[in-house]
Write a protein that holds these residues in place. Sequence first.
Motif, mmCIF file in Angstrom:
data_model
loop_
_atom_site.group_PDB
_atom_site.id
_atom_site.type_symbol
_atom_site.label_atom_id
_atom_site.label_comp_id
_atom_site.label_asym_id
_atom_site.label_seq_id
_atom_site.Cartn_x
_atom_site.Cartn_y
_atom_site.Cartn_z
ATOM 1 N N SER A 63 0.830 -1.204 0.000
ATOM 2 C CA SER A 63 0.000 0.000 0.000
ATOM 3 C C SER A 63 0.864 1.254 0.000
ATOM 4 O O SER A 63 0.500 2.272 -0.579
ATOM 5 C CB SER A 63 -0.942 -0.012 1.202
ATOM 6 O OG SER A 63 -0.212 0.191 2.370
ATOM 7 N N PHE A 64 2.055 1.183 0.617
ATOM 8 C CA PHE A 64 2.935 2.351 0.593
ATOM 9 C C PHE A 64 3.582 2.547 -0.779
ATOM 10 O O PHE A 64 4.062 3.628 -1.077
ATOM 11 C CB PHE A 64 4.017 2.248 1.680
ATOM 12 C CG PHE A 64 3.613 2.928 2.955
ATOM 13 C CD1 PHE A 64 2.631 2.380 3.764
ATOM 14 C CD2 PHE A 64 4.189 4.135 3.341
ATOM 15 C CE1 PHE A 64 2.245 3.007 4.933
ATOM 16 C CE2 PHE A 64 3.800 4.764 4.506
ATOM 17 C CZ PHE A 64 2.827 4.189 5.303
ATOM 18 N N MET A 65 3.623 1.465 -1.577
ATOM 19 C CA MET A 65 4.172 1.620 -2.919
ATOM 20 C C MET A 65 3.325 2.584 -3.737
ATOM 21 O O MET A 65 3.810 3.148 -4.720
ATOM 22 C CB MET A 65 4.229 0.256 -3.632
ATOM 23 C CG MET A 65 5.523 -0.500 -3.391
ATOM 24 S SD MET A 65 5.354 -2.254 -3.741
ATOM 25 C CE MET A 65 4.829 -2.210 -5.440
ATOM 26 N N GLY A 66 2.080 2.746 -3.336
ATOM 27 C CA GLY A 66 1.208 3.685 -4.028
ATOM 28 C C GLY A 66 1.745 5.102 -4.016
ATOM 29 O O GLY A 66 1.410 5.921 -4.867
ATOM 30 N N PHE A 67 2.583 5.411 -3.010
ATOM 31 C CA PHE A 67 3.119 6.770 -2.927
ATOM 32 C C PHE A 67 4.274 7.014 -3.887
ATOM 33 O O PHE A 67 4.641 8.143 -4.134
ATOM 34 C CB PHE A 67 3.616 7.058 -1.507
ATOM 35 C CG PHE A 67 2.520 7.144 -0.496
ATOM 36 C CD1 PHE A 67 1.588 8.162 -0.590
ATOM 37 C CD2 PHE A 67 2.434 6.241 0.532
ATOM 38 C CE1 PHE A 67 0.567 8.252 0.342
ATOM 39 C CE2 PHE A 67 1.422 6.323 1.463
ATOM 40 C CZ PHE A 67 0.489 7.320 1.387
ATOM 41 N N SER A 68 4.867 5.925 -4.412
ATOM 42 C CA SER A 68 6.069 6.122 -5.218
ATOM 43 C C SER A 68 5.729 6.904 -6.493
ATOM 44 O O SER A 68 4.653 6.758 -7.060
ATOM 45 C CB SER A 68 6.696 4.776 -5.571
ATOM 46 O OG SER A 68 5.805 4.049 -6.369
ATOM 47 N N GLY A 69 6.644 7.750 -6.881
ATOM 48 C CA GLY A 69 6.399 8.580 -8.044
ATOM 49 C C GLY A 69 5.621 9.836 -7.723
ATOM 50 O O GLY A 69 5.303 10.631 -8.594
ATOM 51 N N LEU A 70 5.364 10.030 -6.429
ATOM 52 C CA LEU A 70 4.582 11.188 -6.007
ATOM 53 C C LEU A 70 5.325 12.501 -6.277
ATOM 54 O O LEU A 70 4.736 13.511 -6.599
ATOM 55 C CB LEU A 70 4.282 11.058 -4.513
ATOM 56 C CG LEU A 70 3.075 11.773 -3.947
ATOM 57 C CD1 LEU A 70 1.827 11.344 -4.678
ATOM 58 C CD2 LEU A 70 2.932 11.460 -2.471
ATOM 59 N N PHE A 71 6.645 12.462 -6.146
ATOM 60 C CA PHE A 71 7.410 13.717 -6.269
ATOM 61 C C PHE A 71 8.394 13.708 -7.421
ATOM 62 O O PHE A 71 9.416 14.348 -7.377
ATOM 63 C CB PHE A 71 8.173 13.996 -4.975
ATOM 64 C CG PHE A 71 7.324 13.922 -3.764
ATOM 65 C CD1 PHE A 71 6.365 14.896 -3.527
ATOM 66 C CD2 PHE A 71 7.444 12.868 -2.911
ATOM 67 C CE1 PHE A 71 5.565 14.814 -2.415
ATOM 68 C CE2 PHE A 71 6.644 12.783 -1.790
ATOM 69 C CZ PHE A 71 5.689 13.759 -1.543
#
Lengths: 192, 224
Positions: free
Chosen positions: A183-191
């Motif tokens: 579920s934390f992988m969902g944040f990757s690519g955020l920035f």
Amino acid sequence: MKTMLVILLSAMLTDNFVLSKFMGICPFLGVSKKLDSASGMGIAVTFVMICATLVTYPIHHGILVPNHLEYFDTVVFILVIALFVQLVENFLKKCVPSLYKSLGVYLPLITTNCAVLGVTVLNIDNNYTFVQSIVNSLGAGLGFMLALVIFSGVRKKLEYADIPETFKGVPATLIAASIVSVSFMGFSGLFS
Amino acid sequence: MAENKTPLVKELTKGILKENPTLVMLLGMCPTLAVTTQAMNGIGMGLVTTFVLLGSNIVISALRKVIPDKVRIPAFIVIIASFVTLIGFLLEGFVPSLYDSLGIYLTLITVNCIIFGRAEMFASKNGIVASACDAIGMGLGFTMALFLMGSIREIIGSGKWMGLEIPVLSNNPMLLFIMPAGGFFTLGMIIAAVNKLTNKKPPQELGCSGCPHAESCGKAGDCQ
């Protein structure tokens, strides 16, 4: 200001210390059974991370670099952190007993937490400035707390689940951690 | 000090299977999960840790009567950190590729529970030869566990093994396995498999025997 925010959020979410860098796995799996101990541990780690950065950054740039002793980083940092945790513990005991009551039991556990040593070394490796280092430590600490608090909720559900005998205990906990990590992988690519 | 032959062999072999530090005692989880995206990295990390463990076990065992009990934790940490710095230099000079792929986890060997745990539980109570055997056994057990983890993750996650492409699998790698989530999953599966094979009840908690704060930890209530 914008870089600060990016550093803070990426340390907290995209590069979460526990779930994507695997630092501090022991407390993550050990102290995440109850919500209040998870948040207590999280606050204590955040506090020590910031304090450790406040101490190790000046030591690295003020004493070790001018004397060309950068290779002593590991030895010096771990000793400073160990001493410092002891100092904070004694200080809190004497001066702020109420805070000591809530954080005190977690402090000695943190000395050899790899997340604390990890964040101080990463601050140096990434060539952060003093303020950026502190922001990074804050983000790392908050990310650690976030992972611990979320995981304590997951583990509560896990207690009532009907798990095959072979998987009970640590294997089930690790697989649950893997799902939280997805579920934390969902944040990757955020920035990026 | 165990000088006759049989106990020494026992010290040497117990770490490999019966008391495997990673899969049975559940120590040193951080490097186990972090560097095992490739089998080769697993072996590298395992051997580096074995070196540090051997060095620190020998020195701590030699100094065990000199180090006062009250300052033993800082003393152990300094000895371990010195060996980590030393191996860091050697790797940077001779095996730069491994140095780069281990990255920050090389520094973090300093706070690996296995090394501290062996210092606290074995080297500070036993003679130099026994401690060295213990270190080699534990180190090899750790290396084997890491190699197993790394092989599974590399084969499934990138369709290769030690750099060799595996037909069929290399066309459809399951990327999840070389991501952090796959690390947790693989380790959980391996521990479950070990429990199944040895017919043991799976451990309910992480091994805290290596934790230098196991005594004070009881106060925290949750960590046993």
